[in-house]
Design an enzyme around this catalytic site. Structure first.
Site, mmCIF file in Angstrom:
data_model
loop_
_atom_site.group_PDB
_atom_site.id
_atom_site.type_symbol
_atom_site.label_atom_id
_atom_site.label_comp_id
_atom_site.label_asym_id
_atom_site.label_seq_id
_atom_site.Cartn_x
_atom_site.Cartn_y
_atom_site.Cartn_z
ATOM 1 N N SER A 20 0.929 -1.194 0.032
ATOM 2 C CA SER A 20 -0.038 -0.032 -0.119
ATOM 3 C C SER A 20 0.880 1.202 -0.035
ATOM 4 O O SER A 20 1.882 1.301 0.652
ATOM 5 C CB SER A 20 -0.931 -0.090 1.144
ATOM 6 O OG SER A 20 -1.575 1.227 1.316
ATOM 7 N N LYS A 44 -3.952 2.029 -1.976
ATOM 8 C CA LYS A 44 -3.471 3.275 -1.153
ATOM 9 C C LYS A 44 -4.520 3.268 0.127
ATOM 10 O O LYS A 44 -5.576 2.993 -0.112
ATOM 11 C CB LYS A 44 -3.562 4.534 -1.979
ATOM 12 C CG LYS A 44 -3.239 5.804 -1.404
ATOM 13 C CD LYS A 44 -1.737 6.032 -1.579
ATOM 14 C CE LYS A 44 -1.402 7.199 -0.634
ATOM 15 N NZ LYS A 44 -0.712 7.065 0.572
ATOM 16 N N ASN A 68 9.504 8.540 4.259
ATOM 17 C CA ASN A 68 8.542 9.305 3.762
ATOM 18 C C ASN A 68 7.481 9.744 4.872
ATOM 19 O O ASN A 68 7.281 8.974 5.979
ATOM 20 C CB ASN A 68 7.601 8.368 2.848
ATOM 21 C CG ASN A 68 6.507 7.634 3.376
ATOM 22 O OD1 ASN A 68 5.328 8.066 3.744
ATOM 23 N ND2 ASN A 68 6.867 6.647 3.942
ATOM 24 N N LEU A 72 -0.850 9.600 4.428
ATOM 25 C CA LEU A 72 -2.164 8.902 4.325
ATOM 26 C C LEU A 72 -2.986 9.888 3.143
ATOM 27 O O LEU A 72 -3.898 10.162 3.434
ATOM 28 C CB LEU A 72 -2.937 8.654 5.280
ATOM 29 C CG LEU A 72 -2.214 7.575 6.331
ATOM 30 C CD1 LEU A 72 -3.239 7.645 7.481
ATOM 31 C CD2 LEU A 72 -2.196 6.325 5.740
ATOM 32 N N CYS A 130 0.568 3.601 10.918
ATOM 33 C CA CYS A 130 1.334 4.524 9.980
ATOM 34 C C CYS A 130 1.929 5.386 11.113
ATOM 35 O O CYS A 130 1.304 6.013 11.950
ATOM 36 C CB CYS A 130 -0.121 5.201 9.374
ATOM 37 S SG CYS A 130 0.783 6.632 8.555
ATOM 38 N N GLY A 217 13.097 0.548 2.611
ATOM 39 C CA GLY A 217 13.882 0.470 1.485
ATOM 40 C C GLY A 217 14.709 -0.633 1.913
ATOM 41 O O GLY A 217 14.716 -1.416 3.153
ATOM 42 N N GLY A 243 9.146 -5.473 4.017
ATOM 43 C CA GLY A 243 10.217 -4.512 4.573
ATOM 44 C C GLY A 243 11.469 -4.595 3.865
ATOM 45 O O GLY A 243 12.265 -5.821 3.965
ATOM 46 N N GLY A 244 12.048 -3.854 2.691
ATOM 47 C CA GLY A 244 13.009 -3.843 2.117
ATOM 48 C C GLY A 244 13.236 -4.999 1.041
ATOM 49 O O GLY A 244 14.024 -4.987 0.669
ATOM 50 N N GLY A 265 7.443 -2.900 -1.338
ATOM 51 C CA GLY A 265 7.009 -1.321 -1.346
ATOM 52 C C GLY A 265 7.688 -0.523 -2.018
ATOM 53 O O GLY A 265 7.821 -0.117 -3.291
#
Lengths: 302, 243
Positions: A20, A44, A68, A72, A130, A217, A243-244, A265
């Site tokens: 997402s 999203k 980032n 949202l 989040c 990342g 995750g990465g 992601g």
């Protein structure tokens, strides 16, 4: 060579799921390749109202990843259903994963009940992690009692598989995972981003207008892998690992750590073809490591 | 948008910190002046968005200022291949330009004006260009614009070349049918106020992906939320909301 996996009763042709917030509603990427090659994707994050998100700058690069603080941004659940999903339907023909966020239990419940009525939504991923919004999001995901309450409340309003998305910004992620499992979660997904910060040396101010942001990342991969493995050993429900993840090799590692499916992601932002290329690479990498069926290796780390 | 491999033809300094790089590759997705490319660099996680200065067949020209780690690394490359996303951003629409459009570039906002001037001159328009810099040692591309057939005005803040002052000091006495601008935000804001006609202005923001997926560069406009990388970077004068 068997790439398919089963996530909460729904078969995925392969375990690859764009995460997402990195894949919009799919149609931007459908201009580049047929996105039906994906297992599914998580759209999203959706809230009750339209949200602009945080002030810019809301992106900062780091070694091996980025921060980032988008916060949202989304058109709100009603417009997601009336405007975005019809456009998505033209390019994607598999059950999709809806991603939901909120600032109160009422909001989570309202958004989930609206999305519950949308036929092509296969799973509802509830983001209780989040890091970029205040008074909501992660505050539900850092306390086992709150996390359990959100899960219990949304469980009442949907029969669809509920995937609760967990925060890594906690002392013990297994405690949260167990709390949501006991309140009816069908799966957990992890990890959301790690809270981080960068400072501009010239101005001595944080680079992000929000001061902090979520770090993601390739650099976070080992942290994510460890948390996925810990949660896999702590709960009985499936774990969606993320995750990465940046390559087919990473996907295999993530599955050996315990992931039934794998979300990708940040890599989508660097290489828009990342998920397609990883899916194409999987059979070769499986052959190299003598894996015939992907489901055979889930949690298989010795 | 297209992802392809470009080979570096040349990379040379125009001033002490502004470089011009030419590359060969598939430029077919670059359809308007004012679009940008997003370049993957070894060892950097995110790509670097750089405006397109010119396209001629399969040769792409970019002009960039060294401002950080990524552009510093880019400035050291003289050969080899680069993974580049092309055809990004909306670019300038030449349709409303009228017969005598005015093009205004400030600093590294100058490069996109080059291809725009070329296109407008190709359409038979009388093109005037104002190039704004701080001082004479920063001036670049004056002759290149003149060679295209544009009337060129240079402004420098310290008066060491051309008109002393800002680009807004140069537009006062000019008559024009429409304007196109790219440059630092204070310049754009001043132009927005000082311009006598409608126009298009190009904006900058820190980007994640550069192609509309991450929502990292969204700004608020009078016509709704716009992604600088996708609905922008070029905005209509009438839709801009200053904060």
């Amino acid at each position: 060579m068997e790439l398919s996996v089963n996530l909460c009763g729904i078969t995925l042709d392969n375990p690859i799921i764009p995460a997402s917030g990195t894949f919009g509603y799919g149609y931007e990427f459908a201009e580049l390749y047929d996105i039906n090659v994906l297992g599914t994707f998580s759209f999203k994050g959706t809230t009750r109202e339209t949200r602009y998100g945080n002030p810019t700058p809301r992106i900062a690069e780091c070694t091996g990843g980025l921060l980032n603080a988008v916060g949202l941004q989304n058109p709100g659940v009603d417009r997601v259903i009336s405007e975005e999903l019809p456009k998505m339907r033209q390019v994607f023909h598999k059950p999709v994963m809806a991603n939901v966020s909120g600032f109160s239990i009422d909001e989570y419940v309202e958004v989930v009940s609206k999305l519950d009525k949308v036929e092509d939504i296969g799973w509802i991923e509830v983001n209780i992690s989040c890091p970029n919004v205040h008074g909501g999001g992660m505050s539900f995901g850092t306390d086992p009692v709150c996390a359990g309450e959100v899960t219990k409340a949304v469980r009442r309003v949907t029969e669809k598989p509920l995937v609760i998305k967990l925060s890594p910004n906690v002392t013990d992620i297994t405690q949260i995972a167990r709390a949501v499992e006991s309140e009816g979660a069908d799966a957990v997904s992890l990890i959301n981003t790690l809270v981080g910060m960068r400072i501009n040396l010239n101005t001595r101010k944080p680079i992000l207008a929000n001061r902090t942001g979520g770090f993601s990342g390739s650099a976070v991969f080992p942290v994510a892998l460890n948390m996925v493995n810990k949660v896999y050993n702590a709960v009985k429900i499936p774990v969606v690992g993320m995750g990465g993840v940046s390559s087919a090799e990473d996907v295999l590692e993530m599955m050996m750590a315990g992931a039934t499916a794998v979300e990708i992601g940040s890599m989508n932002l660097v290489n828009p073809y990342a998920c397609k290329e990883i899916i194409e690479d999987l059979p070769k990498v499986m052959a190299k490591y003598r894996v015939d069926k992907l489901t055979d290796i889930i949690g298989g780390v010795i | 948008m297209k992802k392809s491999i470009f080979s570096i033809i040349s990379n040379e300094p125009l001033t002490s910190n502004v470089y011009k790089m030419t590359l060969r590759g598939d430029c077919s997705d670059i359809t308007r002046a004012g679009q940008f490319v997003n370049i993957a660099l070894d060892g950097m996680y995110l790509r670097r968005p750089i405006s397109v200065c010119d396209v001629e067949g399969d040769v792409l020209t970019i002009i960039y200022k060294v401002v950080g780690k990524g552009t510093r690394y880019l400035s050291t490359l003289t050969e080899g291949e680069l993974d580049i996303l092309t055809g990004l951003g909306n670019g300038y629409d030449t349709t409303p330009s009228g017969d005598a459009p005015l093009l205004i570039g400030g600093g590294v906002g100058v490069p996109p004006m080059y291809n725009l001037a070329k296109r407008l001159i190709g359409e038979g328009k009388r093109v005037r260009v104002i190039l704004g810099f701080n001082t004479s040692s920063e001036v670049f591309y004056r002759e290149q614009f003149a060679r295209l057939g544009a009337e060129v005005y240079v402004t420098t803040v310290d008066g060491s070349e051309g008109i002393r002052g800002f680009v807004t000091d140069a537009i006062r006495d000019l008559e024009y049918t429409y304007f196109y601008a790219c440059g630092p935000e204070p310049m754009l804001k001043a132009l927005h106020k000082a311009s006598a006609t409608s126009g298009q202005l190009s904006f900058e923001e820190r980007m994640g992906c550069g192609f509309g997926a991450c929502m990292g560069c969204t700004c608020e406009t009078l016509t709704g939320y716009k992604r600088i990388c996708k609905e922008g970077p070029v905005m209509l004068k009438e839709e801009i909301l200053w904060n």
